[in-house]
Write a protein that holds these residues in place. Sequence first.
Motif, PDB file in Angstrom:
ATOM      1  N   GLY A 163       0.868  -1.277  -0.219  1.00 51.81           N
ATOM      2  CA  GLY A 163      -0.032  -0.067  -0.011  1.00 51.81           C
ATOM      3  C   GLY A 163       0.594   1.277   0.041  1.00 51.81           C
ATOM      4  N   TRP A 164       0.318   2.222   0.088  1.00 49.36           N
ATOM      5  CA  TRP A 164       1.121   3.719  -0.134  1.00 49.36           C
ATOM      6  C   TRP A 164       0.503   4.691   1.069  1.00 49.36           C
ATOM      7  CZ3 TRP A 164       5.211   4.857  -2.910  1.00 49.36           C
ATOM      8  CH2 TRP A 164       5.315   3.775  -4.176  1.00 49.36           C
ATOM      9  N   GLU A 165       1.363   5.038   2.098  1.00 46.36           N
ATOM     10  CA  GLU A 165       1.153   6.157   3.056  1.00 46.36           C
ATOM     11  C   GLU A 165       1.537   7.527   2.200  1.00 46.36           C
ATOM     12  OE1 GLU A 165       0.252   5.128   5.980  1.00 46.36           O
ATOM     13  OE2 GLU A 165       0.439   3.010   5.333  1.00 46.36           O
ATOM     14  N   LEU A 166       0.332   8.030   2.288  1.00 44.40           N
ATOM     15  CA  LEU A 166       0.401   9.407   1.475  1.00 44.40           C
ATOM     16  C   LEU A 166       0.367  10.684   2.205  1.00 44.40           C
ATOM     17  CD1 LEU A 166      -2.335   8.532  -1.441  1.00 44.40           C
ATOM     18  CD2 LEU A 166       0.177   8.211  -1.324  1.00 44.40           C
ATOM     19  N   ARG A 167       0.968  11.805   2.029  1.00 46.13           N
ATOM     20  CA  ARG A 167       1.138  12.972   2.635  1.00 46.13           C
ATOM     21  C   ARG A 167       1.257  14.115   1.663  1.00 46.13           C
ATOM     22  NH1 ARG A 167      -0.181   9.903   5.636  1.00 46.13           N
ATOM     23  NH2 ARG A 167       0.841   9.196   7.889  1.00 46.13           N
ATOM     24  N   ASN A 168       0.790  15.319   1.947  1.00 45.42           N
ATOM     25  CA  ASN A 168       0.979  16.458   1.169  1.00 45.42           C
ATOM     26  C   ASN A 168       0.801  17.492   2.050  1.00 45.42           C
ATOM     27  OD1 ASN A 168      -1.706  17.348   1.093  1.00 45.42           O
ATOM     28  ND2 ASN A 168      -1.967  16.120  -0.939  1.00 45.42           N
ATOM     29  N   ALA A 169       0.752  18.860   1.832  1.00 45.93           N
ATOM     30  CA  ALA A 169       0.749  19.777   2.768  1.00 45.93           C
ATOM     31  C   ALA A 169      -0.813  20.158   3.732  1.00 45.93           C
ATOM     32  CB  ALA A 169       1.080  21.379   2.299  1.00 45.93           C
ATOM     33  N   TYR A 170      -1.683  19.439   2.820  1.00 48.66           N
ATOM     34  CA  TYR A 170      -3.004  19.592   3.106  1.00 48.66           C
ATOM     35  C   TYR A 170      -3.896  18.214   3.599  1.00 48.66           C
ATOM     36  CZ  TYR A 170      -1.974  23.740   0.574  1.00 48.66           C
ATOM     37  OH  TYR A 170      -1.200  24.774  -0.161  1.00 48.66           O
ATOM     38  N   PHE A 171      -3.220  17.087   3.338  1.00 44.30           N
ATOM     39  CA  PHE A 171      -4.059  16.069   3.295  1.00 44.30           C
ATOM     40  C   PHE A 171      -3.113  14.807   3.684  1.00 44.30           C
ATOM     41  CE2 PHE A 171      -6.642  12.497   1.496  1.00 44.30           C
ATOM     42  CZ  PHE A 171      -7.745  12.856   2.303  1.00 44.30           C
ATOM     43  N   LYS A 172      -3.420  13.824   4.482  1.00 48.33           N
ATOM     44  CA  LYS A 172      -2.686  12.711   4.736  1.00 48.33           C
ATOM     45  C   LYS A 172      -3.596  11.372   4.757  1.00 48.33           C
ATOM     46  CE  LYS A 172      -2.536  12.925   9.772  1.00 48.33           C
ATOM     47  NZ  LYS A 172      -1.475  12.942  10.788  1.00 48.33           N
ATOM     48  N   THR A 173      -3.506  10.339   4.058  1.00 51.74           N
ATOM     49  CA  THR A 173      -4.362   9.315   3.926  1.00 51.74           C
ATOM     50  C   THR A 173      -3.570   7.975   3.570  1.00 51.74           C
ATOM     51  OG1 THR A 173      -6.255   8.418   2.719  1.00 51.74           O
ATOM     52  CG2 THR A 173      -5.029   9.769   1.453  1.00 51.74           C
ATOM     53  N   VAL A 174      -3.992   6.997   3.102  1.00 53.33           N
ATOM     54  CA  VAL A 174      -3.461   5.498   2.475  1.00 53.33           C
ATOM     55  C   VAL A 174      -4.132   5.063   1.557  1.00 53.33           C
ATOM     56  CG1 VAL A 174      -4.701   4.387   4.411  1.00 53.33           C
ATOM     57  CG2 VAL A 174      -2.592   3.488   3.491  1.00 53.33           C
ATOM     58  N   ILE A 175      -3.305   4.669   0.612  1.00 51.87           N
ATOM     59  CA  ILE A 175      -4.031   3.723  -0.445  1.00 51.87           C
ATOM     60  C   ILE A 175      -3.746   2.139   0.238  1.00 51.87           C
ATOM     61  CG2 ILE A 175      -3.868   2.805  -2.578  1.00 51.87           C
ATOM     62  CD1 ILE A 175      -2.805   5.577  -3.606  1.00 51.87           C
ATOM     63  N   ALA A 176      -4.986   1.733   0.497  1.00 48.68           N
ATOM     64  CA  ALA A 176      -5.030   0.357   1.251  1.00 48.68           C
ATOM     65  C   ALA A 176      -4.140  -0.724   0.546  1.00 48.68           C
ATOM     66  CB  ALA A 176      -6.330  -0.195   1.469  1.00 48.68           C
ATOM     67  N   PRO A 177      -3.617  -1.733   1.209  1.00 48.25           N
ATOM     68  CA  PRO A 177      -3.715  -2.091   2.592  1.00 48.25           C
ATOM     69  C   PRO A 177      -2.724  -1.142   3.321  1.00 48.25           C
ATOM     70  CG  PRO A 177      -2.323  -3.546   1.497  1.00 48.25           C
ATOM     71  CD  PRO A 177      -2.770  -2.787   0.550  1.00 48.25           C
ATOM     72  N   LYS A 178      -3.110  -0.995   4.690  1.00 51.23           N
ATOM     73  CA  LYS A 178      -2.266  -0.351   5.807  1.00 51.23           C
ATOM     74  C   LYS A 178      -1.254  -1.342   6.268  1.00 51.23           C
ATOM     75  CE  LYS A 178      -1.748   3.375   8.356  1.00 51.23           C
ATOM     76  NZ  LYS A 178      -1.419   4.769   7.931  1.00 51.23           N
ATOM     77  N   SER A 179      -0.322  -0.891   6.433  1.00 48.95           N
ATOM     78  CA  SER A 179       0.919  -1.597   7.286  1.00 48.95           C
ATOM     79  C   SER A 179       1.997  -0.651   7.504  1.00 48.95           C
ATOM     80  CB  SER A 179       1.289  -2.770   6.193  1.00 48.95           C
ATOM     81  OG  SER A 179       2.097  -3.591   6.847  1.00 48.95           O
ATOM     82  N   TYR A 180       2.732  -1.335   8.025  1.00 52.82           N
ATOM     83  CA  TYR A 180       4.446  -0.589   8.509  1.00 52.82           C
ATOM     84  C   TYR A 180       5.165  -0.758   7.194  1.00 52.82           C
ATOM     85  CZ  TYR A 180       6.200  -5.553   9.065  1.00 52.82           C
ATOM     86  OH  TYR A 180       6.343  -6.885   8.709  1.00 52.82           O
TER      87      TYR A 180
END
Length: 287
Positions: A163-180
């Motif tokens: 999956g992908w952990e996503l961050r920008n200046a305005y938003f944070k989310t994840v493209i599943a699956p969530k993991s370390y």
Amino acid sequence: MKKNNELWSSARNTDIIQLLKSLGHYPTKTKEKEAWFLSPLRSETQASFIVSKTKNLWYDFGLSKGGNSIDLIMNLKSCNFQEALNFLKNPQYSFSFNPPAQISHEPKIKLLKTSHFISNALQDYIMQRGIPMLLASRFLEEVTYKVRSGIYFSLGLKNHKKGWELRNAYFKTVIAPKSYTHICWNHTSLCITEGMFDFLSLGVLEKESFEKMDHVILNSLACVPQLMGLLPSYSKIYLYLDNDPAGDRMTSYLLEHFAQAIDLRYRFYPHKDLNEKLCHVRRENTL
């Protein structure tokens, strides 16, 4: 171990809206895909605590933090991870051990493409966080994704389950699956940080030792159970979790269960996390 993983998975799928109602918290506004509450974690007069019905995740805009049902109970009850699991397996919450009916199996976020080229806007964000581009570009990519009809781009860190952990200046989310995320350089020592910018900050603040250890970026404290098979293989485990109540509880939990774990949060005290310390150091140096 399998039983513990099943318990964790079941507890994580607790219907957050129903859980909050059972604890006396009711939404002030409900829409098709979300519900808004007065935050159960602090006092407020305007609802800024949102629960996604499709993802079964919560986010408190006033605290800039969120997560799943386990994270919520850890924050609500000021308890550690195991205590939160014990709370959620109570028979009165048996309704929650099945995935909520509202959850859609259609992905809310669709990955469009990834690129090693990072746009100027995201480069500016990286530098605002005090991270050199040369370091960031080793681990982060630019991820373009679609949410409903909108197309967006963020910094992306690939996790253990692709999956992908996503961050920008305005938003944070994840493209599943969530993991370390596991950065494995085949060392015998391991550093554990909470987020991508804490990991990168460690690469700046402790540059000499950074390359001499493997790293785990948790991406969420709720991912700790996924590490139970990995951690015993390391002779030293250095903990750099946040200086906050949730970080305190998880640090205590890991120290209790792994004799080789060492709490190194004093290295960035009194700051909340490594990135906050790095930004402070950078400001001090420019005065």
